[in-house]
Scaffold this motif. Structure first.
Motif, PDB file in Angstrom:
ATOM      1  N   ARG A  68       0.824  -1.203   0.000  1.00 37.86           N
ATOM      2  CA  ARG A  68       0.000   0.000   0.000  1.00 37.86           C
ATOM      3  C   ARG A  68       0.861   1.257   0.000  1.00 37.86           C
ATOM      4  O   ARG A  68       2.042   1.193   0.253  1.00 37.86           O
ATOM      5  CB  ARG A  68      -0.816   0.053   1.290  1.00 37.86           C
ATOM      6  N   ASN A  69       0.185   2.375  -0.163  1.00 39.90           N
ATOM      7  CA  ASN A  69       0.875   3.650  -0.001  1.00 39.90           C
ATOM      8  C   ASN A  69       1.416   3.744   1.410  1.00 39.90           C
ATOM      9  O   ASN A  69       0.713   3.438   2.357  1.00 39.90           O
ATOM     10  CB  ASN A  69      -0.117   4.797  -0.182  1.00 39.90           C
ATOM     11  N   HIS A 212       1.714  -0.069  -8.495  1.00 39.32           N
ATOM     12  CA  HIS A 212       0.391  -0.393  -7.969  1.00 39.32           C
ATOM     13  C   HIS A 212      -0.369  -1.245  -8.969  1.00 39.32           C
ATOM     14  O   HIS A 212      -1.392  -1.813  -8.643  1.00 39.32           O
ATOM     15  CB  HIS A 212      -0.400   0.896  -7.711  1.00 39.32           C
ATOM     16  N   ASP A 213       0.137  -1.268 -10.178  1.00 40.44           N
ATOM     17  CA  ASP A 213      -0.527  -2.029 -11.219  1.00 40.44           C
ATOM     18  C   ASP A 213      -0.105  -3.491 -11.102  1.00 40.44           C
ATOM     19  O   ASP A 213       0.924  -3.908 -11.611  1.00 40.44           O
ATOM     20  CB  ASP A 213      -0.122  -1.451 -12.577  1.00 40.44           C
ATOM     21  N   TYR A 305     -10.833   1.820  -9.229  1.00 41.29           N
ATOM     22  CA  TYR A 305      -9.931   0.687  -9.451  1.00 41.29           C
ATOM     23  C   TYR A 305     -10.721  -0.607  -9.371  1.00 41.29           C
ATOM     24  O   TYR A 305     -11.608  -0.742  -8.535  1.00 41.29           O
ATOM     25  CB  TYR A 305      -8.847   0.644  -8.369  1.00 41.29           C
ATOM     26  N   LYS A 309      -6.673  -3.904  -8.859  1.00 39.53           N
ATOM     27  CA  LYS A 309      -6.052  -2.603  -8.610  1.00 39.53           C
ATOM     28  C   LYS A 309      -5.636  -1.910  -9.907  1.00 39.53           C
ATOM     29  O   LYS A 309      -4.692  -1.140  -9.912  1.00 39.53           O
ATOM     30  CB  LYS A 309      -4.854  -2.726  -7.656  1.00 39.53           C
ATOM     31  N   ARG A 311      -6.601   0.817 -12.685  1.00 43.22           N
ATOM     32  CA  ARG A 311      -7.508   1.947 -12.793  1.00 43.22           C
ATOM     33  C   ARG A 311      -8.410   1.725 -14.000  1.00 43.22           C
ATOM     34  O   ARG A 311      -7.926   1.491 -15.091  1.00 43.22           O
ATOM     35  CB  ARG A 311      -6.707   3.234 -12.951  1.00 43.22           C
ATOM     36  N   GLY A 350     -10.655   5.935  -5.340  1.00 44.37           N
ATOM     37  CA  GLY A 350      -9.556   6.759  -4.821  1.00 44.37           C
ATOM     38  C   GLY A 350      -9.693   8.172  -5.318  1.00 44.37           C
ATOM     39  O   GLY A 350     -10.704   8.561  -5.904  1.00 44.37           O
ATOM     40  N   ASP A 361      -1.990  10.596  -5.573  1.00 44.31           N
ATOM     41  CA  ASP A 361      -3.132   9.704  -5.630  1.00 44.31           C
ATOM     42  C   ASP A 361      -3.424   9.148  -4.248  1.00 44.31           C
ATOM     43  O   ASP A 361      -2.511   8.852  -3.497  1.00 44.31           O
ATOM     44  CB  ASP A 361      -2.814   8.486  -6.516  1.00 44.31           C
ATOM     45  N   TYR A 363      -5.290   5.771  -3.045  1.00 48.72           N
ATOM     46  CA  TYR A 363      -5.735   4.607  -3.802  1.00 48.72           C
ATOM     47  C   TYR A 363      -7.036   4.007  -3.313  1.00 48.72           C
ATOM     48  O   TYR A 363      -7.901   3.669  -4.077  1.00 48.72           O
ATOM     49  CB  TYR A 363      -4.632   3.549  -3.827  1.00 48.72           C
ATOM     50  N   GLU A 364      -7.155   3.845  -2.033  1.00 44.14           N
ATOM     51  CA  GLU A 364      -8.322   3.143  -1.543  1.00 44.14           C
ATOM     52  C   GLU A 364      -9.007   3.950  -0.471  1.00 44.14           C
ATOM     53  O   GLU A 364      -8.602   3.917   0.682  1.00 44.14           O
ATOM     54  CB  GLU A 364      -7.910   1.778  -0.990  1.00 44.14           C
TER      55      GLU A 364
END
Lengths: 393, 280
Positions: A68-69, A212-213, A305, A309, A311, A350, A361, A363-364
């Motif tokens: 995660r971030n 993240h992809d 997403y 995950k 986008r 996100g 960004d 993300y979640e």
């Protein structure tokens, strides 16, 4: 033949920061001097961005780093790239190492495409002769030959990106460190880049790839490590690690999310977190400004997403004039997405923001459950896996 | 097979606890970056300017005119055997390289923060190259200086062949010392942004540039003037033109001061270099 030593060894790597709760931004001498006298007022706290990380990457292997971030991915890459030193631990590198934490590092708007290729290439560790010999190939790959002697400021952002990636693509170090640079650019160019990266990994070079992809990680990397709060939570074959990551997902921190420039995201919610595909989707978003001065908010978008995950959609919240309605220190926005046409499944929503020139960004933030419309008149709908992301109806 | 051997030979170990010393070999490996940073700075400086390189000449020229009018004519500052314009320009031409080099170098880490946060290379390259690009301007202004000498039919001693290059080299080292020190401090404490112009002005008046050394009558004051790292370079630069008696021990004082600042600057820079990306 004796055992080949790995290209990269990382042993017991830790990085800690001291956070002073009262100091924001950069230090000023006054803060330091006053800190000498006023003891105990400043709360200082040790924060471990990375804790006891250890792994090896052998020649020709590719390692994905996911998490995660804030899990410590970027810190790890920065340490491996020698941009910031570790607090503890040891790294052994065998071979030339080059890192791509950003495409187009050192690109200057006033310089021409040609000049930027040379400067950027040199920054990334290429020799001048090397750039010269690869120059035509770089230009060819970027498709910008017509503008070579035009200052970069007249390039479109897409062209700048292509040029930047092309220089990077012709690096030939033994070890390459790549940070999510593929997340930008048009689809065609992304495909070209992925192809190039696959070539690179098959040519016996070692790749470390953060993204993240998860799809890209799975395609590009044989192995992966999952970082969680600075430690390695899982390590092994890419597919398995990704599975573990997906299984662990879902929990969202309560409260608010810090953006940039003192802005907080206080709330992002939907009237209903479970909707039908093609329904209207009313939403509410609230931002608070905690600084004295109002920051310059230039971008705000909802990001959608899918379960992998990736986008799949973006919803721009800027109004017609490209600005936002402030009420005091808040921006409170209610909107409606008229037809939420994504196929059924679980989505993470996100936020993309641009504040004071910084972009980022989240993300979640919220989960959104989309169900299939029961009243679809298609007699026998196809399975989900055949239908892509968008239901065109 | 050859590839494997090659890779083993390149083995590098980075230990968190082991202090690193200035890595000359690494700097040598990155030598092209010196060139590229300098080249870029020069290019950017004169892009979209109408007068272009003329700016390198205009600054010292205008200063010369002003100083000649006010100090030479109005205040009657002596200039030994030289016409005042030649006297003051010979000081300004090398001073300008120092002052713009120092300003540039001191701000260089902050203005290149974008790059520093994303790519590794020996950081010392940045202030050194920025200072180098200022010394490129010097070569342009130096041509004007030559023309001025011809215009005033000023005889030049043959010793200039040694004195001038030596003086430029010393001036460069004098720039690099405080330049790298301030560059490093500036990353951590932005206060130094405000210190730089003030400091430069201070050194300007302490150093005998507008006035000849001989006007300083108080002995202790001569030592203060000699503490300026630019004291020796400026004197050496003027030596082929002017027979002024500057005691050798004062030159030694200036060179010592220059060297001490240089060593302090580079050591401090080296010591804080690792953490630049965290603060920049």
């Amino acid at each position: 033949m004796p055992d080949k030593k790995p290209h990269l060894e990382v042993h017991n790597l830790s990085k800690s920061f001291r956070i002073n709760h009262q100091i924001g931004g950069y230090l000023s001498l006054r803060d330091q001097i006053s800190g000498l006298f006023v003891k105990g007022k400043m709360q200082s706290e040790e924060f471990y961005a990375l804790k006891d990380i250890g792994f090896e990457v052998s020649e020709g292997d590719s390692l994905g780093i996911i998490g995660r971030n804030g899990a410590g991915k970027s810190t790890l890459l920065k340490i491996l790239s020698r941009i910031t030193p570790p607090t503890k631990g040891r790294i052994i590198v065998r071979g030339r190492i080059a890192s791509l934490l950003e495409v187009g590092t050192g690109f200057h708007q006033e310089l021409t495409g040609r000049e930027n290729i040379f400067f950027n290439g040199s920054l990334l560790g290429m020799k001048r002769k090397e750039v010269q010999s690869k120059f035509d190939a770089i230009v060819d790959f970027s498709g910008t030959e017509r503008f070579l002697d035009t200052p970069l400021k007249h390039y479109s952002s897409g062209m700048q990106l292509r040029l930047a990636f092309s220089v990077a693509a012709f690096l030939e170090p033994e070890i390459m460190i790549i940070d999510e640079v593929l997340a930008v650019g048009d689809a065609e160019f992304q495909r070209k880049c992925m192809g190039k990266m696959q070539d690179v990994s098959q040519s016996g070079r070692t790749i470390l790839f953060v993204s993240h992809d998860l799809d890209a990680v799975e395609r590009l990397c044989r192995k992966a490590i999952l970082l969680q709060q600075g430690s390695i939570a899982s390590q092994g074959m890419a597919g398995e690690v990704i599975q573990k990551y997906l299984a662990s997902g879902g929990s969202v921190p309560p409260g608010s999310w810090p953006l940039a420039g003192g802005m907080l995201l206080k709330a992002l919610s939907f009237a209903d977190n479970s909707i039908l595909s093609g329904d209207v989707l009313p939403f509410e978003i609230e931002l608070h400004n905690t600084n004295d001065e109002k920051p310059d908010l230039t971008d705000l978008c909802l990001l959608f997403y899918n379960y992998k995950k990736q986008r799949v959609a973006i919803y721009d919240l800027r109004n017609f004039f490209g600005n936002f309605q402030w009420t005091g220190n808040r921006i409170s926005y209610r909107g409606v997405i008229q037809r939420f046409n994504l196929v059924e499944g679980e989505y993470q929503v996100g936020l993309f923001y641009g504040i004071d020139g910084k972009h980022g960004d989240l993300y979640e933030v919220v989960k959104l459950q989309v169900k299939r419309r029961p009243d679809q008149f298609k007699v026998n709908p196809y399975d989900l896996q055949y239908r892509g992301f968008v239901d065109l109806m | 097979m050859s590839r494997d051997i090659n890779i083993e030979a390149q083995e590098k170990v980075w230990d968190a606890d082991r202090p690193r010393w200035l890595d000359w070999k690494e700097m040598w490996d990155h030598r092209e970056l010196f060139y590229f940073f300098t080249w870029r700075d020069i290019k950017i400086k004169y892009k979209q300017t109408v007068l272009g390189l003329l700016w390198a000449v205009l600054q010292p020229l205008m200063l010369m005119v002003i100083f000649t009018l006010f100090f030479g004519n109005a205040l009657n500052v002596p200039s030994g055997s030289l016409p005042y314009p030649v006297f003051v320009f010979s000081g300004l031409v090398i001073w300008n390289a120092f002052s713009s080099g120092l300003t540039g170098a001191a701000n260089s880490m902050v203005s290149n923060a974008q790059i520093i946060r994303k790519v590794y290379f020996p950081r010392l390259i940045v202030p050194v190259s920025t200072a180098l690009s200022a010394f490129f301007d010097f070569t342009i202004a130096f041509i004007l200086f030559g023309l001025l000498l011809i215009f005033y039919r000023q005889p030049v001693s043959i010793s200039a062949v040694i004195y001038w290059p030596l003086s430029v080299l010393l001036a460069f080292l004098a720039t690099l010392g405080p330049g790298s020190l301030l560059a490093a401090l500036n990353v951590k404490y932005r206060d130094f942004r405000y210190v730089i112009p003030f400091l430069i002005q201070l050194i300007f008046f302490v150093t005998p540039i507008l006035y000849p050394f001989s006007v300083i009558k108080l002995p202790w004051l001569t030592y203060v003037a000699a503490l300026s790292p630019m004291f020796a370079p400026i004197h050496l630069f003027r030596a082929p033109l002017l027979d002024e008696d500057v005691p050798i021990h004062l030159i030694v004082v200036s060179l010592t001061s220059l060297l001490l600042i240089l060593i302090t600057g580079i050591l401090y820079f080296r010591k804080s270099e690792d953490y630049f990306a965290d603060y920049a």
